[in-house]
Design an enzyme around this catalytic site. Structure first.
Site, PDB file in Angstrom:
ATOM      1  N   SER A  43       0.810  -1.216   0.000  1.00  0.00           N
ATOM      2  CA  SER A  43       0.000   0.000   0.000  1.00  0.00           C
ATOM      3  C   SER A  43       0.844   1.267   0.000  1.00  0.00           C
ATOM      4  CB  SER A  43      -0.941   0.005   1.217  1.00  0.00           C
ATOM      5  OG  SER A  43      -0.196  -0.070   2.423  1.00  0.00           O
ATOM      6  N   LEU A  46       6.187   3.422  -3.038  1.00  0.00           N
ATOM      7  CA  LEU A  46       7.121   2.718  -3.914  1.00  0.00           C
ATOM      8  C   LEU A  46       6.409   1.603  -4.664  1.00  0.00           C
ATOM      9  CD1 LEU A  46       9.954   2.088  -4.986  1.00  0.00           C
ATOM     10  CD2 LEU A  46      10.320   0.672  -2.954  1.00  0.00           C
ATOM     11  N   LYS A  48       3.149   1.259  -5.305  1.00  0.00           N
ATOM     12  CA  LYS A  48       2.130   1.773  -6.227  1.00  0.00           C
ATOM     13  C   LYS A  48       2.747   2.444  -7.456  1.00  0.00           C
ATOM     14  CE  LYS A  48       0.038   4.191  -3.066  1.00  0.00           C
ATOM     15  NZ  LYS A  48      -0.907   5.097  -2.376  1.00  0.00           N
ATOM     16  N   ARG A  76       0.117  -3.710   6.270  1.00  0.00           N
ATOM     17  CA  ARG A  76      -0.672  -3.629   7.505  1.00  0.00           C
ATOM     18  C   ARG A  76      -2.061  -3.041   7.265  1.00  0.00           C
ATOM     19  NH1 ARG A  76       4.376  -1.152  10.812  1.00  0.00           N
ATOM     20  NH2 ARG A  76       4.137   0.317   9.103  1.00  0.00           N
ATOM     21  N   LYS A 181      17.386  -0.156  -1.416  1.00  0.00           N
ATOM     22  CA  LYS A 181      18.293   0.697  -0.666  1.00  0.00           C
ATOM     23  C   LYS A 181      17.467   1.617   0.251  1.00  0.00           C
ATOM     24  CE  LYS A 181      18.657   4.915  -3.348  1.00  0.00           C
ATOM     25  NZ  LYS A 181      18.267   5.879  -2.334  1.00  0.00           N
ATOM     26  N   LEU A 213      21.051   0.705 -11.985  1.00  0.00           N
ATOM     27  CA  LEU A 213      21.688  -0.334 -12.784  1.00  0.00           C
ATOM     28  C   LEU A 213      20.751  -0.900 -13.837  1.00  0.00           C
ATOM     29  CD1 LEU A 213      23.761  -2.227 -10.086  1.00  0.00           C
ATOM     30  CD2 LEU A 213      24.622  -0.839 -11.972  1.00  0.00           C
ATOM     31  N   HIS A 273      23.695   5.145  -6.224  1.00  0.00           N
ATOM     32  CA  HIS A 273      23.422   5.347  -7.647  1.00  0.00           C
ATOM     33  C   HIS A 273      24.659   5.800  -8.420  1.00  0.00           C
ATOM     34  CE1 HIS A 273      19.398   4.661  -6.583  1.00  0.00           C
ATOM     35  NE2 HIS A 273      18.978   5.895  -6.405  1.00  0.00           N
ATOM     36  N   GLN A 395      19.104  10.523 -17.954  1.00  0.00           N
ATOM     37  CA  GLN A 395      17.711  10.951 -17.855  1.00  0.00           C
ATOM     38  C   GLN A 395      17.685  12.468 -17.765  1.00  0.00           C
ATOM     39  OE1 GLN A 395      16.459   9.131 -14.091  1.00  0.00           O
ATOM     40  NE2 GLN A 395      16.751  11.070 -13.052  1.00  0.00           N
ATOM     41  N   LEU A 422      23.653  10.798 -30.700  1.00  0.00           N
ATOM     42  CA  LEU A 422      22.732   9.663 -30.710  1.00  0.00           C
ATOM     43  C   LEU A 422      21.647   9.974 -29.699  1.00  0.00           C
ATOM     44  CD1 LEU A 422      21.619   6.826 -31.211  1.00  0.00           C
ATOM     45  CD2 LEU A 422      23.305   5.943 -29.586  1.00  0.00           C
TER      46      LEU A 422
END
Length: 517
Positions: A43, A46, A48, A76, A181, A213, A273, A395, A422
């Site tokens: 719930s 992360l 969802k 829970r 993590k 990764l 990261h 990104q 590219l």
């Protein structure tokens, strides 16, 4: 999960075998039998926003087959199966309601605490019932547990899994656990956590996930470095002046100040990261593409990093960070950090690796900048315009481009900076670039640990940063104030300049578009 994709899937909207372009993705494990995926913390945000959408996209592409897989949410919260499905539905994008509904029918919910056996007994009964009803191969079952939970509950949850939910020893198959993590706050806490989990599961059962990764451009680093003759002789201290690995966000902690203040930007971004990206940029060529050979080389380069010097660190904290009521008034937690790693080996001696990350800055991006040394005997007197620089944009707008000096069109012999480009959005217009979590969950199902953090790698990473982190926690290294919407503390740019980084003044990279053609 079957040994291959079923081209005659009843869901006509899903990708068929011929529509998947990456041949490696077709090399599925020959394992078959019931696959149960358990999302603990179902719930939470992360689960969802990342975990369930990743599972849905794997289902859409045919990697998860409805006849074999079932997904269990565990948390829970006192909600029903339909309650969880409705919470998830809004995050499943890019498909028809029919396909979303088909996926959601594979999701059921079990409520229970994280430190009590009663809930895990219910969970195990639900998994066993599913295995009994769906198993095509008697006695074969696979159980994958995804811990979308705070690290503080990992030991108790893993103990419950070990005690109540393991794949029965009488069955063929496996049990695997994905942990998110942060893996500890320093060397001692990380080692303690590793020891606790190591008592319950062996290393082949544990998958420490770092979603960086799984990013497409990060995965491309090995190919770029080791499959192109152009870069093989250039990738060393004789040709490269400095390397920057940068992560920038244009927003602050946004209500998560209390949580963020426990960790800071180094623990949150740089130690995991950016350090993973650093490993792939700096490591030696592995013997093969086998996961252990790649991870061996990552450990070697981490062990070659010398201690971080205080005069090669700049910390920052944006103005307004402490306005959050959950942040202590005397907080020294950095929301920005720029620091230099130095590798003591034959390839990289003398080359600074600048790792930089920050919140509330003037842009949002993550990229690698490999800056080459000046061309000797500069007859065109263009040194001030900038150097050759390979930029890998992770990104957003995934791309790679090489900054070059070229002749400016016209009658004069004038030079300017341009690029060989590219851009993935242009070059691969018809290809859907998978999300990092899709790749990593699929790797876990396949048993491929290449893109996961091994225990000795985790230890080596914490050995690099723990002394500095303790000095920050003790107030020996202070965070400098900076204004939101800027590049961070000016001292960070001064550090980069001192390390030899030469900014290309007046040059702006503009992602190419079809409109330009």
């Amino acid at each position: 999960m079957s040994g291959g994709l079923d081209e005659s899937s009843p869901s006509s909207g899903r990708a068929s075998l011929s529509s998947l372009s990456d041949l490696k993705d077709l090399e599925l494990s020959s394992e078959s039998g019931c696959l149960s995926i358990v999302v603990l913390g179902a719930s939470g945000d992360l689960a969802k926003k990342k975990t369930f959408p990743a599972l849905f996209h794997l289902f859409e592409q045919g990697f998860l087959q409805s006849g074999e897989v079932h997904i269990f949410g565990y948390a829970r919260s006192n909600i029903s199966d339909d309650g969880l499905r409705e919470r998830i539905r809004g995050y499943l994008k890019g498909a028809s309601d029919e396909h979303v509904s088909e996926f959601l029918q594979l999701v059921t919910y079990v409520s229970g605490s994280y430190d009590n056996g009663e809930g895990f007994e219910l969970l195990n009964n639900a998994i066993s019932e599913h295995e009994t009803s769906k198993n095509n191969k008697a006695g074969s079952s696979r159980r994958l547990f995804y811990l979308a939970l705070p690290p503080s509950v990992y030991p108790s949850v893993c103990k419950m899994i070990r005690s109540y939910c393991m794949n029965p020893s009488s069955h063929a198959g496996w049990t695997r656990v994905i942990v998110e993590k942060p893996f500890g706050k320093d060397l001692d806490s990380a080692e303690e956590l590793s020891a606790q989990l190591g008592q319950l599961f062996n290393e082949k059962q544990l998958y420490r996930i770092d979603h960086y990764l799984g990013k497409e451009l990060v995965q491309n680093l090995l190919v770029l470095r080791f499959a192109n003759r152009l870069f093989l002789p250039l990738w060393n201290r004789d040709n490269i002046d400095n390397v920057q690995i940068v992560f920038r966000e244009d927003f602050g902690t946004e209500g998560r100040g209390g949580y963020f203040d426990q960790y800071g930007i180094i623990r949150d971004i740089i130690q995991n990261h950016l350090l993973q990206v650093f490993c792939l940029v700096a490591m030696e060529k592995p013997v093969s593409l086998k996961p252990e050979h790649i991870r061996d080389e990552k450990v070697k380069v981490l062990q070659s990093v010398i201690p971080i010097k205080h005069d090669e660190v700049v910390l920052g904290q944006y103005d307004g960070y402490k306005d959050d009521s959950t942040v202590p008034d005397d907080s020294n937690t950095p929301t920005f950090a720029s620091l230099v790693l130095r590798v003591h080996n034959e390839r990289w001696e003398g080359v600074p690796f600048i790792l930089k990350a920050g919140k509330a800055l003037n842009s949002r991006k993550a990229e690698i900048r490999v800056q080459f040394k000046d061309s000797p005997g500069d007859i065109f007197k263009c040194k001030t315009q900038g150097r050759n620089e390979l930029v890998i944009r992770l990104q957003p707008s995934e791309s790679m481009y090489m900054k070059l000096t070229v002749k400016k069109p016209g009658l004069e012999m004038a030079t300017e900076q341009s690029e060989l480009d590219l851009s993935y959005g242009l070059r691969y217009r018809e290809v859907k670039i998978p999300e990092a979590y899709e790749r990593l969950i699929l790797d876990t199902i396949r048993g491929d640990q290449q893109h996961f953090v091994r225990r000795d790698e985790l230890k080596a990473a914490w050995e690099i940063f723990t002394p500095l982190l303790h000095d920050i926690d003790d107030g020996k290294v202070k965070a400098l104030p900076y204004t939101p919407g800027t590049r961070g503390p000016p001292e960070a740019d001064e550090l980069s300049k001192r390390m030899g980084y030469m900014q290309t003044l007046g040059y702006v990279w503009i992602p190419p578009t079809l409109a330009k053609i």
